[in-house]
Design an enzyme around this catalytic site. Structure first.
Site, mmCIF file in Angstrom:
data_model
loop_
_atom_site.group_PDB
_atom_site.id
_atom_site.type_symbol
_atom_site.label_atom_id
_atom_site.label_comp_id
_atom_site.label_asym_id
_atom_site.label_seq_id
_atom_site.Cartn_x
_atom_site.Cartn_y
_atom_site.Cartn_z
ATOM 1 N N SER A 587 3.306 -2.352 2.060
ATOM 2 C CA SER A 587 2.353 -3.767 1.591
ATOM 3 C C SER A 587 3.013 -4.926 2.435
ATOM 4 O O SER A 587 2.842 -4.990 3.652
ATOM 5 C CB SER A 587 2.679 -3.738 0.267
ATOM 6 O OG SER A 587 1.638 -4.705 -0.392
ATOM 7 N N ASP A 663 -8.114 1.560 -0.002
ATOM 8 C CA ASP A 663 -7.372 0.593 -0.418
ATOM 9 C C ASP A 663 -8.098 -0.748 -1.005
ATOM 10 O O ASP A 663 -8.666 -1.264 0.041
ATOM 11 C CB ASP A 663 -6.339 0.216 0.703
ATOM 12 C CG ASP A 663 -5.145 -0.744 0.200
ATOM 13 O OD1 ASP A 663 -5.045 -1.220 -0.997
ATOM 14 O OD2 ASP A 663 -4.014 -0.521 0.749
ATOM 15 N N HIS A 695 -3.961 1.808 -2.598
ATOM 16 C CA HIS A 695 -2.784 0.912 -2.047
ATOM 17 C C HIS A 695 -1.343 1.988 -2.116
ATOM 18 O O HIS A 695 -0.792 1.833 -1.072
ATOM 19 C CB HIS A 695 -2.518 -0.332 -2.526
ATOM 20 C CG HIS A 695 -1.799 -1.171 -1.741
ATOM 21 N ND1 HIS A 695 -1.698 -1.454 -0.432
ATOM 22 C CD2 HIS A 695 -0.547 -1.871 -2.093
ATOM 23 C CE1 HIS A 695 -0.949 -2.404 -0.226
ATOM 24 N NE2 HIS A 695 -0.028 -2.623 -1.171
#
Length: 717
Positions: A587, A663, A695
Site C-alpha cells: 500500500s 482493488d 487491496h
C-alpha cells in the site's frame, strides 16, 4: 551515527536448546493470528451493572460462555454452545462450531446475531426469544442504546425495526447515486459508521451522500463469467469533484426526518458526529476542502437550526479532527475535545456555549485513546505516550487541576478496556512478554491476573531482535527494529531487507510482542540469513504535528531521506553488505518500496511493492488532498512523487509489483500504467496480478503471494 537507545535481546528464550523450527508460509498467513498468536481472553466483555465480565472458554472441544468476577477467582457457566444450538433449532437457525458475538442488554440478558436474525437470551429463565428479524440483504445494522430498536440499510436506503415488530422505512431513494446511512468521506476523519443513535434511543442521525457528481470508475470482474463484467464504483480522485453530504435526523416518535442546516460549500466535509447529553443537541465538525480549517458546531436536532460554534482550528498545513466530543457525565454543558492545536494531541476542556477552552493535558507526547471518566466524573482516563513513544500506558487527568497520574505498571504496551465501575482490563505486552491479561483498579493496583500467555513460538529457531534509536544530521531521533539471523555473527556481512510502511496513521516500532504476518515474515527471512530492518520515518503518527506533517506536499521525499538515514545507520553497524540491500512494503509501503528502488542511486538492488500508489493524482481525494493539496496547486509536488517519472531508472534493477485486480482502494490502474510505461521504454519489470482480489489479498491466493515475495528475495538478493 551512534545508537542512543539499544535494547538487544534474543526473543523467546524459554527453551535451553534451539528447536530449529522454521516459519512456513502457513505460519505467516494463518498461524500468525491463530495458533502462533499470544493467548488472550476470548470475546471478553464487561457485564453492565455488575463487577463481572463474560468470556468464551472451551470445555473439551466446545465453546462455553462463562462469567468471571472482579473480586473472586470464581467462574460460572452462562451458556454452552450445544445448548444454544438446541435453542436455535426452534427458529430453524443453524450455528457453526464457534460461539457468536454477544451484546449485553443488562446483567441478566444479552443479544446474539446470526445471519441477520437477532435473539435475546434470559440467563435466569434460560429462554431464547427472537428480538429482530432483518431482511437477508440488510447491512450496516446499528442497535439503539436501549436495545429496543435496530437501524440498518438495504441497498441505498435506511430502515428501522422496533422490538414491537414495527418496520419503518426512513428514506425512499430512487436515485442510485444517493446513499443513506453509510459511512461518508471514504472513512476518513475517523468515520466508521453512517448511523448515529441518540442516547435516549428516540432519534437517529444519518449521512445522506450524493455521489451523482462523482466520476464512475470501472472495476472489472474477470472471474465470474465470459466475457468479463464491469462494476462501476464512485472513486473521486485528487483534484476531481467530491461527493456532497447532508445529515438527517429521524425522530421515531414523530415519524419525521429533519435535515440539519449545514451551510457552507457543497464539497465541505462533515465529521465527528456526536449527540449531546439528553439528546437536546447534536454536534459535528465542518472541514473545508483544503482540510486546513475546521469549526466544531452545535445544532438543534428538532428544527435542524445552527446554534453556535464550539471550537475552531486553523493550520498552515492541515488539521484532521479524528474523535467525537466526550461529554462529562453529570455536567451537560462541558465536554472534552482532542486536538493537535499546540503541536501534540491533547485534551481541551470546553463549554457548550463556545466559551474559551482550557487545555487539560500538555507536553511533547500524545493522547492516543480516550478510555472514559471516573465514577464521580472528576477524572478522565486515557492512554498515551507520556513515558515513551514506544510504550502505551493508562493515565488519569484531574478535570479540576489538570494533574496527570500514571496508572499502569510494566514497560511496554497496555491495551485497556474499562467498565462503568472504573475497573480496567489491562492487556499488557512487551518485546519480552507475550500477553498478560489482568484486572486493575483506578489506583493501578492489580486486583487479579486472569491469564498469562505462554510463549507460542518457543519451539522455533528465532532471530534476535534489537530495538534501536538513532539521529539524523538535524538531530531528529528515529526508532527502529532489527531482526538478525539465528547464530548471528556481527563480524559477518549479511544481506538486508528493509520492510517499511512509512505513511500517515501508522507506527511500526513499539515495545510490543512480535507476531502478525509482517513480523513473522521478517523472522522467516532472518531465518534464511537476512538482516531485516524497519523504522518509523517522519510522516508516521504519535510523534506530534511537526514530525507527522513534515511530508506535506512532498510525499515520498522526506520519508525516503529518513529511510536512507536508517540504511546508513545499519551499514555503519558493520554487519550489512551494502551491495545486497532490498526493500518491501504494501500500500503506502508499496509506494515507498518502489520509491526507494528508483530514487536512491542504486542503493537498493531488489524491491517488492504490493498494491502500490504510483501517481498520487490517481488516488482518492480526501486522503491525497490532505497531504498533497490539489494537483493544480502543487504541480511540482505531484510530479516529484509520481513514480512514472522514474521508470527509466529500472535499468539493471529487480522490481516486483503485485496488485489485486479488483482493488477499490489503490485502483489496479496505478501499477498497470507503470507496467505499460516500462514496456514502452523496454525496462525490466516483474509483475503479478491477483485476479479478483481487493487491496489485501485473501483466501487461497494468500499463500501464493507470500511464497512469491519470499522467493523473489531468495532468488535475487
Amino acid at each position: 551515527m551512534k545508537s542512543i537507545f539499544i535494547t538487544a535481546l534474543l526473543l523467546f528464550t524459554s527453551t535451553i536448546f534451539s528447536q530449529n523450527k522454521i516459519f512456513t508460509t502457513s505460519d505467516i498467513t494463518s498461524g500468525s493470528y491463530s495458533t502462533l498468536a499470544p493467548q488472550k481472553i476470548s470475546k471478553f466483555q464487561w457485564i453492565p451493572g455488575a463487577d463481572s465480565y463474560s468470556f468464551i472458554d472451551k470445555e473439551t472441544t466446545n465453546d462455553v460462555l462463562k462469567r468471571g468476577f472482579v473480586k473472586s477467582d470464581k467462574k460460572e457457566i452462562i451458556l454452552r454452545l450445544e445448548d444454544l444450538a438446541s435453542l436455535l433449532r426452534k427458529y430453524k437457525t443453524g450455528i457453526d462450531n464457534k460461539f457468536p458475538e454477544i451484546i449485553w442488554i443488562n446483567s441478566g440478558e444479552f443479544l446474539i446475531e446470526i445471519n441477520n436474525q437477532w435473539f435475546e437470551y434470559d440467563i435466569k429463565t434460560r429462554e431464547l426469544s427472537q428480538k429482530f428479524s432483518l431482511p437477508e440483504e440488510a447491512d450496516n445494522a446499528e442497535l439503539s442504546p436501549d436495545k429496543k430498536n435496530i437501524a440498518f440499510t438495504i441497498a441505498n436506503d435506511l430502515y428501522v425495526i422496533r422490538e414491537t415488530g414495527e418496520f419503518i422505512q426512513v428514506t425512499d431513494t430512487r436515485n442510485p447515486d444517493i446513499i443513506n446511512g453509510q459511512a461518508a468521506h471514504r472513512r476518513e476523519f475517523g468515520i466508521e459508521d453512517g448511523i448515529f443513535w441518540s442516547d435516549d434511543s428516540k432519534k437517529l442521525a444519518f449521512y445522506r451522500i450524493d455521489q451523482s457528481m462523482v466520476t464512475d470508475y470501472p472495476i472489472i470482474d474477470f472471474t465470474g463469467s465470459y466475457p468479463a463484467k464491469t462494476k462501476f464504483i464512485k472513486y473521486p480522485m485528487a483534484g476531481q469533484q467530491s461527493h456532497e453530504v447532508r445529515i438527517g435526523i429521524y425522530d421515531i416518535g414523530r415519524g419525521k426526518t429533519t435535515w440539519l442546516d449545514t451551510k457552507g460549500p457543497k464539497d465541505q466535509y462533515l465529521a465527528n458526529i456526536t449527540w449531546g447529553p439528553e439528546s437536546e443537541n447534536i454536534c459535528l465538525t465542518h472541514i473545508n476542502r483544503d482540510q486546513n480549517h475546521y469549526i466544531l458546531k452545535r445544532y438543534d436536532p428538532l428544527s435542524g437550526k445552527f446554534l453556535n460554534d464550539l471550537f475552531e482550528e486553523k493550520e498552515e498545513r492541515y488539521a484532521e479532527p479524528l474523535h467525537p466530543l466526550y461529554f462529562i457525565p453529570g455536567q451537560n454543558e462541558k465536554f472534552l475535545w482532542l486536538s493537535e492545536k499546540d503541536g501534540f494531541t491533547h485534551y481541551y476542556l470546553c463549554n457548550i456555549n463556545g466559551s474559551e477552552s482550557l487545555q487539560l493535558t500538555r507536553g511533547e507526547w500524545v493522547v492516543t485513546e480516550h478510555i472514559g471518566f471516573s465514577k464521580n466524573a472528576d477524572e478522565v482516563f486515557f492512554t498515551g505516550t507520556k513515558e515513551s513513544v514506544l510504550e502505551r500506558h493508562l493515565y488519569s487527568a484531574s478535570l479540576a487541576k489538570s494533574k496527570i497520574r500514571k496508572i499502569t505498571d510494566g514497560k511496554g504496551v497496555h491495551n485497556i478496556r474499562m467498565n462503568e465501575q472504573s475497573w480496567f482490563l489491562d492487556e499488557w505486552e512487551s518485546s519480552e512478554i507475550p500477553l498478560v491479561s489482568r484486572i486493575i483498579s483506578p489506583d493501578g493496583k492489580i486486583v487479579r491476573e486472569i491469564m498469562r500467555s505462554e510463549n507460542p513460538v518457543a519451539k522455533f529457531d528465532l532471530p534476535g531482535i534489537e530495538l534501536v534509536s538513532f539521529k539524523n544530521e538535524d538531530n531528529i531521533k528515529f526508532y527502529g527494529r532489527i531482526y538478525t539471523p539465528p547464530g548471528f555473527n556481527p563480524e559477518k556481512k549479511y544481506p538486508m531487507i528493509v520492510y517499511l510502511y512509512g505513511g500517515p496513521h501508522d507506527q511500526q516500532i513499539l515495545d510490543e510482542w512480535q507476531y502478525g504476518k509482517y513480523q513473522f515474515w521478517s523472522m522467516r527471512m532472518a531465518q534464511a540469513g537476512y538482516v531485516v530492518f524497519t523504522m518509523d520515518n517522519r510522516g508516521s503518527e504519535n510523534r506530534g504535528k511537526e514530525f507527522e506533517q513534515a511530508t506535506f506536499r512532498q510525499l515520498g521525499t522526506i520519508e525516503m531521506r529518513d529511510q536512507m538515514t536508517g540504511v546508513r545507520y545499519m551499514i555503519n553497524r558493520g554487519f550489512v553488505d551494502p551491495a545486497r540491500v532490498g526493500v518491501f512494503g504494501w500500500s503506502y509501503g508499496g509506494f515507498m518500496a518502489t520509491t526507494m528502488l528508483l530514487r536512491t542511486d542504486d542503493i537498493f538492488k531488489v524491491a517488492v511493492g504490493g498494491g502500490a500508489v504510483i501517481d498520487w493524482a490517481m488516488y482518492e481525494i480526501m486522503y491525497t488532498e490532505r497531504y498533497m493539496d490539489k494537483p493544480r496547486t502543487n504541480k511540482e509536488g505531484y510530479e516529484k512523487a509520481c513514480l512514472l517519472n522514474y521508470v527509466g531508472n529500472l535499468e539493471g534493477k529487480k522490481l516486483l509489483l503485485v496488485h489485486g485486480t479488483s482493488d477499490p482502494t489503490v485502483v489496479w490502474q496505478q501499477t498497470l500504467v507503470f507496467a505499460n510505461k516500462a514496456a514502452d521504454m523496454n525496462k525490466p519489470l516483474d509483475y503479478f496480478p491477483y485476479v479478483g482480489q481487493p487491496h489485501g489479498i485473501k483466501g487461497k491466493k494468500i499463500n501464493h503471494l507470500w511464497n512469491k515475495i519470499t522467493n523473489y528475495f531468495l532468488d535475487n538478493l
